[in-house]
Scaffold this motif. Structure first.
Motif: not given
Length: 125
Positions: A53-54, A13-16, A21-27
């Motif tokens: 949150k995810i 889903k993150r890739i879609e 990964a870095k941006t997602m972790a920050e969010r």
């Protein structure tokens, strides 16, 4: 029921959504290493609060959220349900849909007894 595991679903889903990964972790206010461990399956699914949150960060639809939460629950194997019940529920997706519908309708104890009574009268084993 599902073809993906929790971490695989998260990563897909993150890739879609074209989120690195870095941006997602920050969010999510987590470390990239922790996100990586969730995605590769070396860590169990996180708390429900982080799952929410995810789901929000990924802009998941209601159905996608439910799938995501179900995968997380499968990943955690909650001890409040015996293994036979957990397996039965996940082998019968209609049960999950019915429970979610009943949850949205806020069935009372009496209404649940009516549902159970119908099942007991209609089906014998």
């Amino acid at each position: 029921m599902f073809y993906l595991k929790y971490g695989e679903c998260l990563k897909q889903k993150r890739i879609e959504k074209n989120i690195n990964a870095k941006t997602m972790a920050e969010r999510l206010s987590i470390s990239p290493a922790y996100l990586s461990s969730l995605e590769n399956g070396s860590r169990r699914a996180p708390s429900f609060a982080l799952q929410e949150k995810i789901a929000e960060a990924l802009s998941l639809t209601e159905d996608e959220r439910y799938q995501f939460y179900d995968l997380a629950a499968e990943n955690k194997q909650p001890p409040i349900l015996s293994k036979d019940l957990t397996e039965f529920i996940y082998q019968n997706p209609q049960i999950i849909k019915m429970l979610r519908y009943a949850m949205k309708c806020h069935l009372t104890e009496k209404e649940w007894k009516d549902v159970a009574g119908f099942v007991y009268k209609t089906y014998k084993y």
